[in-house]
Structures are given as structure tokens and as C-alpha cells.
Scaffold this active site. Structure first.
Site, PDB file in Angstrom:
ATOM      1  N   ASP A 165      61.046 118.860 -65.211  1.00 24.06           N
ATOM      2  CA  ASP A 165      62.510 118.908 -65.295  1.00 24.06           C
ATOM      3  C   ASP A 165      63.098 117.531 -65.542  1.00 24.06           C
ATOM      4  O   ASP A 165      64.086 117.397 -66.261  1.00 24.06           O
ATOM      5  CB  ASP A 165      63.110 119.500 -64.020  1.00 24.06           C
ATOM      6  CG  ASP A 165      64.631 119.502 -64.077  1.00 24.06           C
ATOM      7  OD1 ASP A 165      65.174 120.215 -64.934  1.00 24.06           O
ATOM      8  OD2 ASP A 165      65.256 118.755 -63.312  1.00 24.06           O
ATOM      9  N   ARG A 172      67.940 117.040 -72.582  1.00 27.42           N
ATOM     10  CA  ARG A 172      69.129 117.882 -72.732  1.00 27.42           C
ATOM     11  C   ARG A 172      70.386 117.030 -72.855  1.00 27.42           C
ATOM     12  O   ARG A 172      71.313 117.375 -73.597  1.00 27.42           O
ATOM     13  CB  ARG A 172      69.274 118.812 -71.523  1.00 27.42           C
ATOM     14  CG  ARG A 172      68.289 119.962 -71.495  1.00 27.42           C
ATOM     15  CD  ARG A 172      68.325 120.658 -70.138  1.00 27.42           C
ATOM     16  NE  ARG A 172      69.647 121.141 -69.792  1.00 27.42           N
ATOM     17  CZ  ARG A 172      70.123 121.192 -68.552  1.00 27.42           C
ATOM     18  NH1 ARG A 172      69.389 120.784 -67.527  1.00 27.42           N
ATOM     19  NH2 ARG A 172      71.337 121.646 -68.321  1.00 27.42           N
ATOM     20  N   SER A 187      66.811 124.103 -64.041  1.00 27.83           N
ATOM     21  CA  SER A 187      66.812 122.684 -63.698  1.00 27.83           C
ATOM     22  C   SER A 187      67.215 122.476 -62.240  1.00 27.83           C
ATOM     23  O   SER A 187      66.534 121.777 -61.482  1.00 27.83           O
ATOM     24  CB  SER A 187      67.767 121.933 -64.622  1.00 27.83           C
ATOM     25  OG  SER A 187      67.878 120.579 -64.234  1.00 27.83           O
ATOM     26  N   LYS A 191      64.177 121.570 -58.911  1.00 26.54           N
ATOM     27  CA  LYS A 191      64.246 120.383 -58.053  1.00 26.54           C
ATOM     28  C   LYS A 191      64.540 120.757 -56.608  1.00 26.54           C
ATOM     29  O   LYS A 191      63.938 120.228 -55.678  1.00 26.54           O
ATOM     30  CB  LYS A 191      65.326 119.416 -58.560  1.00 26.54           C
ATOM     31  CG  LYS A 191      64.999 118.707 -59.853  1.00 26.54           C
ATOM     32  CD  LYS A 191      65.943 117.552 -60.124  1.00 26.54           C
ATOM     33  CE  LYS A 191      67.376 117.975 -60.356  1.00 26.54           C
ATOM     34  NZ  LYS A 191      67.611 118.564 -61.680  1.00 26.54           N
TER      35      LYS A 191
END
Length: 440
Positions: A165, A172, A187, A191
Site C-alpha cells: 500500500d 495514486r 488502502s 494499514k
């Protein structure tokens, strides 16, 4: 047993043509990109295909799990106190993490906050905190554990948590693929699930300054993330909050830290205080902590004490002066009246133009760049008085930032009203700051 073989162009074409990525394809592409076997330009193409074609819930779940599996998953079950975290989907002027984490810690929970950097037109918690001289978010797992035990809080870079990520997040930001529900959901949750908190509260933004502009999209995002959390055994709730206008009176890294310190000192803008306290109450409820009033920690100094301890533990100088751009420009009121609308997206883009954000992965940000908002919606305005002050270290950036603000605010004839703290804009369509709560 069937042996699956994949290559990047084939995976890209499947999604480009509207197909569904198999579990095996998702696992392969995430692992291969993490380890450099899929190039940035190939992942960029796949991200754009996902942006345009979307993903179903099964694909999102597998993509999330694959990103969690790309690194380690922390475990604080032996800590001796409940752990709970919060995540915001990103907004303009959204400095809530900075006062919220010490408030919740002061109430007895532990907050392992794996935070991010700026993304698109929104600021990042790490960029903001790193404007404090000496502060570092790059701390070891051992230090995270020690701070959670002794202070009840740590705000740190994800590091080895979901490293896939981390790479995709940076890509991104510079490829126009930020505003994608599947990519936002995976995303955030990769995390947050990897960081090992017992429970999670999500602040899902709605409006012009959010990544997903409509309430329907934001509700779908909230429901998707709550479902992902519950599927991984983590109690999760989401709060929908307004992001049509900026939060508070500042946008930009160091400016937002300064405003957060005002909140921790018992003052600060009403909307920042309101959202901080509401999210703290949600977090404490999920953590099973009763009888503690988060608002009281802002008035008795205990939240500030925890913030100073956190900053000191992470190398920051709590007495140092925060940076501010060497060059400034004011935007005067074109007429007298009442402050009307302020477009959060335009404000975020203006601050990005001033240097507070990035145009390429890893690019340094200006800690002192930003905008101070002198008049919020509903407040009286005199002709010629400053409405906004822009700050930057590079004055050649000011014209582009001023261009973003053109048409982004209004001064109206409506007489000043005493708007409740929970109303965020002038009539005729005031919207509550806190719109809804989504659980199962």
C-alpha cells in the site's frame, strides 16, 4: 494442483476490459509489485483501469488481504490496555488526528496511529507533525510498543505494515487515481488492520473537499470499510462528516499543528473541537472505556500533557517555533456583508499550489506553506478586510494559488446569524458537521 502463471499486461487487460480479477491474480500482482517485478508504469495502468472499471466487494476484500500479507501485522494484545484507532478518508484542514490521539490516550486507551502523508489536495498527518522541529515518524516497533505502554499513543509511518500500500499510495497521488472507492477502502483498511488495534473508528468525509463527492458514494465507502473490518475480526464503525468547507481556520502543515495546539489548550475552532470530542467518544465506546469525558481532557490539560510526551518521545521540540512561509499575500473582502461559502476543494488545491503538497512521489513539502482563514461562513465581513492569508517560501507559486481561489468563496447580504456549532455553512442549505453513523 493447477499452477497459475500471470503477467502484468494480461492482468491489466482483464480489468481494462471490465473483467473480474481472480484471487490468484490479485495475490500475484500485489506481491510482484511489492518486490519490483511489476513496474510503476504497469501498476499505474492497472490503477487507472480499476479507477475506471471498479471492483466488486470480493475483489476489494482480496486486494486488502493481499496488501496486509505484503508485510507484518502488529499485535498489542498483551499491552494491558485496550487499543483503538481512527482513520480519516482525507479532508481539507483535517487536523483532527493531532488533538484526538492524545485525548483518547488521556482517557486510558492506547492509540497505535499508523498515519500517512499528503494525498492529492488533502494534507497528511505525518507531513503536519514533521513540521515540528526534530519530530520523526520513523520509529521502531519496539518504540511504538514502549510509547503505547507509557504514554498511550504513537503516531508513526506505516513502515513494514502493508508495504504494497505504501508504494501504491504514492503512485495514486501522482497518477490521478486517488478518487477510487476500491482503492481508498483497501488502502485505509490494509494499514489499519495491519497495525493491530482492537477496534477502529472511521471518519468518512462527504462533500466537495472529500475524495468521493456524493453522500451516496461516501456511504458505500463507509459500509465497505466497516464490512472489511468486521470480516477481519476488528469491531469497526464509521462516522460520515461534512467536507464541503474546510475544517477549522487553517489549511497547511505547520498552520494546522498550531491550530491543534489551540484545541489542546482548551480553545480552537468549534468544528474542530466538536469532531475531536465526538470521534473520541466513539473510540472510547468501542474500547469499552466508560466514565471518562474526552472534552474534560482539553480543559484540564491532560490531553496536552499526552501530546507533549508523544512529541518529545519522537524527537520533537515542543518549545520550538513552528515554521511559516517567508512570503505572504492576503485576499481582501470585495465588499461588506456576511461570509458565505468557502469551497474546500479549491482551498486544498490552493494550498497544494503553495507547496504544502507533492507533484511527484517522495517530493519534499513546504512545512510553512498554507492558508489562514480569517472569516468563516456566517461571520460578518467588512469591505477590504483580509479574508485569507496565503503563505509560501516560493512567491512565484502565489499567482497559481490565487487562481484556485477565484470564485471559491462568496460574501453575501444575509445578516450575520448565530449558527449552531454543528452547522457548517450559511443558509439556505446548512449541513450538520456530523451527518450519520454507520455500523453493521
Amino acid at each position: 494442483m493447477t499452477q497459475f502463471t500471470f503477467d502484468a499486461p494480461t492482468v491489466i487487460r482483464v480489468k481494462r476490459d471490465g473483467g473480474r480479477l481472480s484471487d490468484e491474480a490479485v495475490d500475484w500482482v500485489i506481491d510482484s509489485y511489492t518486490h519490483g517485478r511489476v513496474a510503476d508504469e504497469q501498476m499505474s495502468a492497472l490503477l487507472m483501469a480499476i479507477f475506471l472499471r471498479g471492483m466488486d466487494r470480493g475483489e476489494i476484500s482480496r486486494w486488502t488481504s493481499a496488501m496486509i500479507a505484503s508485510g507484518e501485522r502488529l499485535d498489542f494484545s498483551d499491552l494491558g490496555r485496550p487499543t483503538v484507532d481512527k482513520h480519516s478518508t482525507g479532508g481539507v484542514g483535517d487536523k483532527i488526528t493531532i488533538p484526538l490521539v492524545p485525548v483518547v490516550a488521556a482517557c486510558g486507551a492506547a492509540v497505535p496511529q499508523a498515519a500517512g502523508r499528503g494525498l492529492g489536495h488533502t494534507g497528511g498527518t505525518l507531513d503536519k507533525l514533521e513540521s515540528i522541529p526534530g519530530f520523526t515518524a520513523e520509529i521502531s516497533k519496539a518504540q511504538v510498543r514502549q510509547q503505547l505502554s507509557e504514554i498511550g499513543a504513537a503516531i508513526f509511518a506505516a513502515g513494514e505494515l502493508a508495504p504494497a500500500d505504501r508504494k501504491i499510495y504514492a503512485l495514486r497521488d501522482v497518477t490521478g487515481t486517488v478518487e477510487s472507492l476500491p482503492l481508498i477502502a483497501s488502502s485505509v483498511m490494509s494499514k489499519k488492520l495491519a497495525e493491530g488495534a482492537d477496534a477502529l473508528v472511521l471518519d468518512v468525509k462527504v462533500g466537495r473537499g472529500a475524495f468521493l463527492k456524493t453522500e451516496a458514494e461516501s456511504r458505500e465507502l463507509a459500509a465497505t470499510m466497516v464490512e472489511l473490518g468486521l470480516a477481519h475480526g476488528v469491531p469497526t464503525v464509521a462516522v460520515l462528516t461534512d467536507m464541503d468547507i474546510p475544517l477549522g481556520r487553517t489549511v497547511g502543515n505547520a498552520l494546522e499543528v498550531a491550530e491543534s495546539l489551540e484545541v489542546l489548550a482548551g480553545g480552537g475552532p468549534d468544528d474542530v473541537v466538536e469532531l475531536t470530542v465526538r470521534l473520541a467518544r466513539e473510540m472510547l465506546a468501542l474500547a469499552g472505556i466508560d466514565g471518562r469525558d474526552p472534552a474534560q481532557t482539553l480543559h484540564d490539560g491532560t490531553a496536552m500533557d499526552h501530546f507533549r510526551a508523544l512529541v518529545t518521545a519522537q524527537g520533537g521540540d515542543v518549545h520550538a517555533q513552528l515554521p511559516i512561509g517567508a512570503h505572504s499575500e492576503t485576499v481582501p473582502a470585495p465588499r461588506g456583508g456576511t461570509m458565505g461559502d468557502i469551497d474546500a476543494l479549491a482551498m486544498g488545491l490552493a494550498v497544494w499550489r503553495l507547496g504544502a503538497g507533492r507533484a511527484a512521489p517522495g517530493q519534499p513539502v513546504q512545512f510553512g506553506a498554507g492558508i489562514r482563514i480569517h472569516r468563516r461562513p456566517g461571520e460578518p465581513v467588512s469591505a477590504g478586510e483580509p479574508l485569507f492569508t496565503l503563505y509560501t517560501d516560493t512567491p512565484e507559486r502565489i499567482p497559481a494559488a490565487m487562481g484556485e481561489l477565484d470564485g471559491a468563496f462568496s460574501v453575501v447580504d444575509v445578516p450575520p446569524k448565530s449558527l449552531p456549532g454543528s452547522l457548517r455553512s450559511c443558509p439556505p442549505n446548512p449541513r450538520p458537521l456530523i451527518i450519520d453513523r454507520i455500523s453493521r
